[in-house]
Motif scaffolding. Sequence first.
Motif, short mmCIF file in Angstrom:
data_model
loop_
_atom_site.label_atom_id
_atom_site.label_comp_id
_atom_site.label_asym_id
_atom_site.label_seq_id
_atom_site.Cartn_x
_atom_site.Cartn_y
_atom_site.Cartn_z
N GLY A 1 132.95 56.15 25.08
CA GLY A 1 131.56 55.80 24.85
C GLY A 1 131.32 55.14 23.51
N ALA A 2 131.79 55.77 22.45
CA ALA A 2 131.43 55.30 21.11
C ALA A 2 132.34 54.19 20.64
CB ALA A 2 131.47 56.46 20.13
N ASP A 3 133.56 54.12 21.16
CA ASP A 3 134.46 53.05 20.75
C ASP A 3 134.53 51.96 21.81
OD1 ASP A 3 134.90 54.38 18.45
OD2 ASP A 3 136.94 55.01 18.87
N MET A 4 135.25 52.25 22.88
CA MET A 4 135.55 51.20 23.85
C MET A 4 134.34 50.79 24.69
SD MET A 4 138.49 51.32 26.64
CE MET A 4 138.80 49.95 27.70
N GLY A 5 133.54 51.77 25.10
CA GLY A 5 132.46 51.46 26.06
C GLY A 5 131.13 51.14 25.42
N LEU A 6 131.13 50.94 24.10
CA LEU A 6 129.85 50.76 23.40
C LEU A 6 129.06 49.56 23.92
CD1 LEU A 6 128.33 52.24 21.23
CD2 LEU A 6 129.40 50.80 19.53
N SER A 7 129.76 48.48 24.22
CA SER A 7 129.04 47.28 24.65
C SER A 7 128.41 47.48 26.02
CB SER A 7 129.98 46.07 24.67
OG SER A 7 130.97 46.26 25.64
N ALA A 8 129.11 48.19 26.90
CA ALA A 8 128.55 48.44 28.23
C ALA A 8 127.32 49.34 28.13
CB ALA A 8 129.60 49.08 29.13
N MET B 1 144.47 61.20 6.10
CA MET B 1 144.78 59.98 6.83
C MET B 1 143.57 59.47 7.60
SD MET B 1 147.81 58.91 6.24
CE MET B 1 148.39 57.91 7.61
N GLN B 2 142.66 60.35 7.97
CA GLN B 2 141.44 59.91 8.64
C GLN B 2 140.44 59.55 7.55
OE1 GLN B 2 140.46 58.96 11.46
NE2 GLN B 2 138.26 59.08 11.40
N THR B 3 140.37 58.28 7.21
CA THR B 3 139.53 57.87 6.08
C THR B 3 138.26 57.17 6.55
OG1 THR B 3 140.84 55.87 5.96
CG2 THR B 3 141.45 57.63 4.47
N ARG B 4 138.05 57.15 7.87
CA ARG B 4 136.83 56.52 8.38
C ARG B 4 135.75 57.60 8.54
NH1 ARG B 4 138.88 53.38 13.63
NH2 ARG B 4 139.79 55.41 14.05
N TRP B 5 134.53 57.21 8.27
CA TRP B 5 133.42 58.15 8.47
C TRP B 5 132.90 58.03 9.89
CZ3 TRP B 5 132.44 62.10 5.51
CH2 TRP B 5 131.27 62.83 5.72
N LYS B 6 132.46 59.15 10.45
CA LYS B 6 131.97 59.19 11.83
C LYS B 6 130.83 58.18 12.05
CE LYS B 6 130.16 62.77 14.95
NZ LYS B 6 131.20 63.03 15.93
N LYS B 7 130.89 57.50 13.18
CA LYS B 7 129.82 56.53 13.50
C LYS B 7 128.52 57.27 13.83
CE LYS B 7 132.59 53.22 16.05
NZ LYS B 7 132.76 52.58 17.36
N ASN B 8 127.43 56.59 13.53
CA ASN B 8 126.11 57.13 13.85
C ASN B 8 125.63 56.45 15.13
OD1 ASN B 8 123.43 57.86 13.91
ND2 ASN B 8 122.87 56.81 12.02
N VAL B 9 126.15 56.92 16.26
CA VAL B 9 125.95 56.18 17.52
C VAL B 9 124.51 56.26 18.01
CG1 VAL B 9 126.62 56.00 19.93
CG2 VAL B 9 128.35 56.38 18.20
#
Lengths: 327, 385
Positions: A118-125, A175-183
């Motif tokens: 949902g939040a990564d691959m399917g966001l555009s759909a 190693m996880q240096t990305r912050w969670k998306k605000n979907v």
Amino acid sequence: MAEEIVFEKIKGIHKVPREEFYSSGHRTCEGCESAMVMRMFSKASGPRTIALGTTGCMYVANTAYMTTPWVIPWMHTQLGAGGSAALGTSAGLRALMKKGKIPEEKINTIAFCGDLGGADMGLSAISSALQTDYDLLIILYDNESAANTDIQATGMTTWGAQTTFTPTGKVKRIMQTRWKKNVAGMLAAGHPNVKYIATAIASFPPIDLLNKVRKALSAGGPAFIHTLDPCPKGWDYHPRYSDKLGELAARSGIFPLYEIDHGTAKLTYNPPKPRVPVKEYLEKQGRFAHLKDEDFQYIQQRVDSMWEDWEIPGIIPVRNGTIRSEK
Amino acid sequence: MGKISTLLDEVAEADIKNVEVNYRGIFQKTLARKICKTLVYAAKEEERTGFSYGRYSDAPERNGVPCKYFAVVAEMSEEDLEAEAGAKIEPNDVNVSIVVDDTMVKGVEPWGFSGIRPINEKVKLGGTLLVVSERSPLELLKNVAKKDFPYKIAVVPGKHSFSGLWVYKDDFTDARVLGALARIEPDIVGLEALRKVVPEKLGAEKIDALNDGYKSVIIKSIAPGEGIDWPYSIPTLPKWHEFKEGIVVKSVARGGRNEDYKRFTTRTMRPVIRFDTCIKCDLCWYACPDECFDPTPDGLFDVNYNYCVGCGRCAEVCPVPNTIVMVDELKFENNDSPYHEYKKDKEAYIEWADQKMGEKRVNYPFVTGTGLIEENVKKNDGEKG
């Protein structure tokens, strides 16, 4: 005559519908919270519902070798196709009703997708489904990793968490240096047609998710709910504490609970001050066992900033015409 | 031609030694992998070839679901061994079947349509079922299916080690199991080779545990026909032409459950309920992710033990101390409805429930890998179970 759909607000656990539309016999983990999301949304929506599931834990676990726990009709769709499946189903139902092939009635269309789907691959759909005027609900069940394929990091994984993609090492701790998306906030800000957007935790506050699902289904257009699902597998905690972890996520403010109903935002749970330190939530999970005090402080500072500096606390990070981008 | 190739197959198979580890998904994944990997390193020390692998069909692995890890050892080239054993989901039979959680002796059902299978299913003639347990081989045998040939049941004394995933609780179970293995089947792996490999791969401090495993293992020969008649049948998978168009699976009827996948073999503990102290708050029913609680006319909730996986969420949310307590699964003989027992004879049921709950309660830490602590509590006083 088909059963009528009830959208009444549920007041109290004793009033929760007893009937299960997602029944026993699914290959989920002990204490699985995403199974609770399935159970709760189907309880809220009732028998006149079509569920669509993208690839992920809640697809694979629920179709273990030609068996199913679903009582309502359910269909599998591709990893990134949550939005398209919801859109297509809803459009198909409308066309059939217009042509008189099936009786005119409300049929709930609910698509669910995991955080990778949902939040990564399917966001555009999802984005394109929320631009339409079709009556549909998309639920993003977010356990902060691709737990189905053995716990890889996604765009929703909390900063600092250990996953199979981001193992801690001797040289580099984080190693996880990305912050969670605000979907939910992102979708609300960019989709004027969306009727209802909410965030929820299945176990806390109790019944909150059920009522948000009912509100979403009766909103009369595209709706979206983002749930945070504590995951005993990937988060490495004892399955009996799923409820407790959900509660701590809300109380510490790391996952704000709100709804945006026809454009009006409202916190549905305002964590009482002083908020529970996020460390209390993080230290109960094995995936954060390698964090040091400075890391906890960093996460705390980002969470505090979300509540104190954002234009709409917890929802929209904009102020004075600039978008805040913290380091 | 056909005959010759079968003969060759048999020769090749005789040279290959198979070991499987039955473990609880995620909780014991790291433990199972460590045992199999170290075993292969030790075999290499003895100048033999080997490899270890997880069972593909267990993925995606789920907490508690019975899974398998394998180690294969042989005196042949790596290419030959890979051709013989590399492309199999699991071996046809094994020399030693290791069980790192003794509640799995009640049977294992890793997925739907697998059926509940006996734990010694793969043990070959003269092979061994090696269990980490605080019970004796004969006690365990009360749950194990009979076989028509002799084999052995061995026990490494100890508690099951739920060693966790990211945080690994090192209680030295890995070294003790390997020590026991060296005693049972020195042909697979010798103690000397393990003494060389274990300090390097598992840690120098584990040598004593290795020797202890070697010394303390209890081995019991099991005669043909000893054990129980297996009560579960193995279902046959539908053929491709029996599928409905579009791979349609029939949904569950309203009020029903998924009859093709009862998953109680995932459970190590089960909730025991004191219906007499229940305040009918509905929280257990609300919190159960496996929909196991059935409402009864008098406001109580029956448990369907066929579907309960023993996560313990009901015991955690129950507001009344000692009303829902998680109890070791091996203390129970069947999955009968507790509510019906309670309705039949209330006093007898309460006495039975009390006796099963016992005086001890387990204190569960949040992170599994930091270890479970058992403690004594006074009944209806203090912490709930």
